[in-house]
Write a protein that holds these residues in place. Structure first.
Motif, PDB file in Angstrom:
ATOM      1  N   THR A  99     -34.803  -4.377 -47.122  1.00  0.00           N
ATOM      2  CA  THR A  99     -33.086  -4.900 -47.207  1.00  0.00           C
ATOM      3  C   THR A  99     -33.243  -5.535 -48.782  1.00  0.00           C
ATOM      4  OG1 THR A  99     -33.730  -6.313 -46.023  1.00  0.00           O
ATOM      5  CG2 THR A  99     -32.990  -4.862 -45.122  1.00  0.00           C
ATOM      6  N   PHE A 100     -32.121  -6.401 -48.922  1.00  0.00           N
ATOM      7  CA  PHE A 100     -31.860  -7.722 -50.475  1.00  0.00           C
ATOM      8  C   PHE A 100     -30.549  -8.395 -49.779  1.00  0.00           C
ATOM      9  CE2 PHE A 100     -31.081  -9.070 -54.674  1.00  0.00           C
ATOM     10  CZ  PHE A 100     -32.359  -9.210 -54.269  1.00  0.00           C
ATOM     11  N   PRO A 101     -30.667  -9.236 -50.025  1.00  0.00           N
ATOM     12  CA  PRO A 101     -29.131 -10.405 -49.490  1.00  0.00           C
ATOM     13  C   PRO A 101     -28.259  -9.933 -50.200  1.00  0.00           C
ATOM     14  CG  PRO A 101     -31.789 -11.847 -50.525  1.00  0.00           C
ATOM     15  CD  PRO A 101     -31.648 -10.667 -50.341  1.00  0.00           C
ATOM     16  N   PHE A 102     -26.989  -9.789 -49.588  1.00  0.00           N
ATOM     17  CA  PHE A 102     -26.000  -9.880 -50.685  1.00  0.00           C
ATOM     18  C   PHE A 102     -24.887 -10.810 -50.366  1.00  0.00           C
ATOM     19  CE2 PHE A 102     -21.512  -9.022 -51.240  1.00  0.00           C
ATOM     20  CZ  PHE A 102     -21.331  -8.148 -52.476  1.00  0.00           C
ATOM     21  N   ILE A 110     -29.592  -7.640 -58.995  1.00  0.00           N
ATOM     22  CA  ILE A 110     -30.203  -7.678 -59.051  1.00  0.00           C
ATOM     23  C   ILE A 110     -31.169  -7.288 -57.571  1.00  0.00           C
ATOM     24  CG2 ILE A 110     -31.893 -10.251 -58.330  1.00  0.00           C
ATOM     25  CD1 ILE A 110     -30.002 -11.568 -59.511  1.00  0.00           C
ATOM     26  N   GLY A 111     -30.704  -7.006 -57.142  1.00  0.00           N
ATOM     27  CA  GLY A 111     -30.812  -5.525 -56.452  1.00  0.00           C
ATOM     28  C   GLY A 111     -31.719  -4.870 -56.268  1.00  0.00           C
ATOM     29  N   VAL A 112     -30.705  -4.169 -56.726  1.00  0.00           N
ATOM     30  CA  VAL A 112     -30.989  -2.831 -57.824  1.00  0.00           C
ATOM     31  C   VAL A 112     -32.784  -2.810 -58.786  1.00  0.00           C
ATOM     32  CG1 VAL A 112     -30.735  -1.122 -60.107  1.00  0.00           C
ATOM     33  CG2 VAL A 112     -29.205  -1.370 -57.245  1.00  0.00           C
ATOM     34  N   MET A 113     -32.196  -4.030 -59.255  1.00  0.00           N
ATOM     35  CA  MET A 113     -33.615  -4.405 -60.687  1.00  0.00           C
ATOM     36  C   MET A 113     -34.994  -4.395 -59.365  1.00  0.00           C
ATOM     37  SD  MET A 113     -32.057  -6.107 -63.768  1.00  0.00           S
ATOM     38  CE  MET A 113     -31.820  -7.649 -63.666  1.00  0.00           C
ATOM     39  N   ARG A 114     -35.012  -4.816 -58.191  1.00  0.00           N
ATOM     40  CA  ARG A 114     -36.720  -5.410 -58.152  1.00  0.00           C
ATOM     41  C   ARG A 114     -36.586  -4.493 -57.327  1.00  0.00           C
ATOM     42  NH1 ARG A 114     -35.852 -11.738 -55.880  1.00  0.00           N
ATOM     43  NH2 ARG A 114     -37.845 -10.392 -55.100  1.00  0.00           N
ATOM     44  N   THR A 127     -28.073  -5.664 -48.224  1.00  0.00           N
ATOM     45  CA  THR A 127     -28.124  -4.512 -48.885  1.00  0.00           C
ATOM     46  C   THR A 127     -29.635  -3.457 -47.829  1.00  0.00           C
ATOM     47  OG1 THR A 127     -26.907  -5.155 -50.709  1.00  0.00           O
ATOM     48  CG2 THR A 127     -27.923  -2.862 -50.373  1.00  0.00           C
ATOM     49  N   GLU A 128     -29.271  -2.470 -47.359  1.00  0.00           N
ATOM     50  CA  GLU A 128     -30.279  -2.020 -46.417  1.00  0.00           C
ATOM     51  C   GLU A 128     -30.493  -0.616 -47.799  1.00  0.00           C
ATOM     52  OE1 GLU A 128     -29.812  -2.111 -42.314  1.00  0.00           O
ATOM     53  OE2 GLU A 128     -28.083  -1.131 -43.086  1.00  0.00           O
ATOM     54  N   TYR A 129     -31.750  -0.654 -48.340  1.00  0.00           N
ATOM     55  CA  TYR A 129     -32.090   0.744 -49.224  1.00  0.00           C
ATOM     56  C   TYR A 129     -32.737   1.707 -48.211  1.00  0.00           C
ATOM     57  CZ  TYR A 129     -31.023  -2.765 -52.825  1.00  0.00           C
ATOM     58  OH  TYR A 129     -29.685  -3.563 -53.726  1.00  0.00           O
TER      59      TYR A 129
END
Length: 120
Positions: free
Chosen positions: A41-44, A52-56, A89-91
């Motif tokens: 997951t990444f905070p939104f 930033i989420g996509v790059m990390r 965001t859940e990946y």
């Protein structure tokens, strides 16, 4: 190489009225089965969170797959927001049966072959 994506909404099982309404609006209804996946997951908190989420996230997921000899594909992003631009965001990177997740492709086998993927 072209980026391919599909956009949709998650509908709870048994929500037949909602499914009917979505079909009337031109949406397709697809059942996505449970399958093994890598997950994080990444905070939104706003637009920059997406970038930033996509790059990390994706480089870390790729490194995990390389280190553990896994093939994760396709990837899904599920965004959950509370209406105040606060959310998560859940990946998901599909490890199990991949074919049902290639939504909208006429021939998932051809796509997989062209991209070196194995569809179980």
């Amino acid at each position: 190489d072209k980026t391919r994506y599909a956009v949709g909404v998650a509908v709870p099982s048994g929500a037949t009225e909602l499914e009917k309404k979505l079909k009337e609006e031109g949406y397709s209804v697809v059942d996505l089965p449970r399958t093994p996946a890598i997950y994080t997951t990444f905070p939104f908190t706003g637009f920059l969170s997406i970038l930033i989420g996509v790059m990390r996230v994706y480089p870390k997921m790729e490194a995990y797959c390389d280190a553990h000899s896994k093939c994760a594909a396709p990837f899904l992003e599920v965004c959950r927001c509370d209406g105040n631009n606060q959310g998560i965001t859940e990946y998901f990177g599909v490890l199990g049966s991949k074919k049902p997740y290639f939504v909208g492709l006429e021939d998932p086998d051809e796509y997989a072959k062209a991209h070196g993927l194995k569809l179980k």
